[in-house]
Design a protein around this motif. Structure first.
Motif, PDB file in Angstrom:
ATOM      1  N   SER A 164       0.683  -1.126  -0.115  1.00 23.45           N
ATOM      2  CA  SER A 164      -0.060   0.037  -0.126  1.00 23.45           C
ATOM      3  C   SER A 164       0.865   1.170   0.053  1.00 23.45           C
ATOM      4  CB  SER A 164      -0.750   0.067   1.081  1.00 23.45           C
ATOM      5  OG  SER A 164      -1.885  -1.130   1.248  1.00 23.45           O
ATOM      6  N   ASN A 247      -6.368  -0.942   2.869  1.00 19.64           N
ATOM      7  CA  ASN A 247      -5.738  -2.307   3.287  1.00 19.64           C
ATOM      8  C   ASN A 247      -6.681  -3.173   3.974  1.00 19.64           C
ATOM      9  OD1 ASN A 247      -3.789  -4.175   3.502  1.00 19.64           O
ATOM     10  ND2 ASN A 247      -2.679  -3.247   5.297  1.00 19.64           N
ATOM     11  N   SER A 305      -1.557  -6.325  -4.344  1.00 20.19           N
ATOM     12  CA  SER A 305      -2.355  -5.172  -4.145  1.00 20.19           C
ATOM     13  C   SER A 305      -2.678  -4.582  -5.739  1.00 20.19           C
ATOM     14  CB  SER A 305      -1.283  -4.066  -3.820  1.00 20.19           C
ATOM     15  OG  SER A 305      -0.357  -3.613  -4.621  1.00 20.19           O
TER      16      SER A 305
END
Length: 312
Positions: A164, A247, A305
């Motif tokens: 992140s 997240n 991600s």
């Protein structure tokens, strides 16, 4: 004072939800013992590990937390077990799902944190340090984030957090307005401000997370630029954001991609993490269905991600 160490032998996929259950049960922080850490004496970005192989399972991971010994302990442990078992309804693999409880002295508990938590450089610019460590920046543009694991929600060095922050470093522009959905410790909120955002709104359903976010914002002297509040994802949020970061579990991300598309400005980004590799396609498909364009997908260990963009 006596403390009880609760250890849950589970999987990488279950780390985040199990940790959240422990925090909601009153734990002030968690320790993750992942045998994969033993395979990298020095990480690519310079993290130094000082680890004892005897502390680690042969497979899976240990998630440990500390609870005060009191008359409610047995009831609390039983509630934790039931909540963890309930995670199977979200198709989360719990692995061994073996729970053990042992007693530990307060002095040993306080010392235990420090052997797991060292300064770590997690991106090109950002280094995370514990509050008790002396650290000298190695470059003039290095950004230091101070964290205290006693504030709960981990130390900020889990792969989902690293992914992140690396994405924030790449896509956040100066004076952006950021929203951190499922803020936890608030580390992404703090990182956003230190990377140049003008303000970050941190949302979480847990009042401990709301407090922890502001504690960490104060610790890093950015409290005037962070607003932390209780909120269910982006429900009821009408203001626009230049960038949204979340997240959180893949199962939760797919629930609010429509709201994220509504809230983020045209040309803005939605950074999602906390996604176990096997659920990457599900998240990507839902983002596309909501109208986003997929910019890139990154992986670290078993975690993914996805960076998405709202067309202009």
């Amino acid at each position: 004072m006596k403390w009880s160490e609760i250890c849950i032998h589970t999987t990488n996929e279950a780390i985040e939800p199990v940790s959240n259950i422990l925090h909601e049960s009153g734990a002030s922080g968690v320790v993750i013992e992942d045998p994969q850490d033993l395979l990298r004496d020095t990480a690519p970005l310079g993290e130094i590990y000082e680890l004892n192989p005897d502390d680690y399972p042969k497979e899976g991971v240990y998630v440990k937390a500390y609870l005060p010994v009191n008359s409610f302990l047995a009831e609390t442990v039983e509630e934790i077990k039931q909540s963890v078992n309930h995670l199977t309804e979200f198709n989360i693999d719990l692995g061994h799902n073996h729970v053990t409880v042992s007693e530990i002295n307060e002095e040993d508990w306080a010392t235990a944190w420090k052997k797991y938590y060292k300064p770590v450089k997690i991106s090109e610019k950002i280094t995370i340090i514990p509050t008790w460590e002396d650290y000298t920046p190695v470059s003039s543009d290095e950004i230091i984030i101070e964290m205290d694991p006693g504030m709960a929600f981990g130390t900020g060095t889990h792969p989902t957090t690293v992914l992140s922050i690396q994405a924030l470093e790449q896509y956040l522009e100066k004076d952006d307005l950021v929203m951190d959905v499922g803020a936890g410790s608030g580390i992404l909120s703090v990182a956003s401000i230190l990377l140049g955002a003008r303000h970050c709104y941190a949302f979480d359903l847990d009042d401990i997370a709301v407090t922890s976010t502001m504690n960490n914002a104060r610790l890093n002297q950015v409290e005037s630029q962070v607003t932390s509040k209780l909120n269910d994802l982006l429900n009821g949020i009408e203001m626009e954001a230049d960038l949204i970061v979340s997240n959180i579990l893949a199962e939760i991300i797919v629930r609010f991609t429509d709201d994220a598309f509504r809230v983020v400005k045209p040309g803005g980004y939605f950074i999602t993490s906390g996604i176990i590799a096997g659920k990457k396609d599900e998240v990507r498909s839902q983002l596309i269905e909501s109208g986003f364009e997929i910019v890139e997908t990154n992986k670290m260990e078993d975690w993914v991600s996805v960076v998405a963009r709202k067309p202009e």
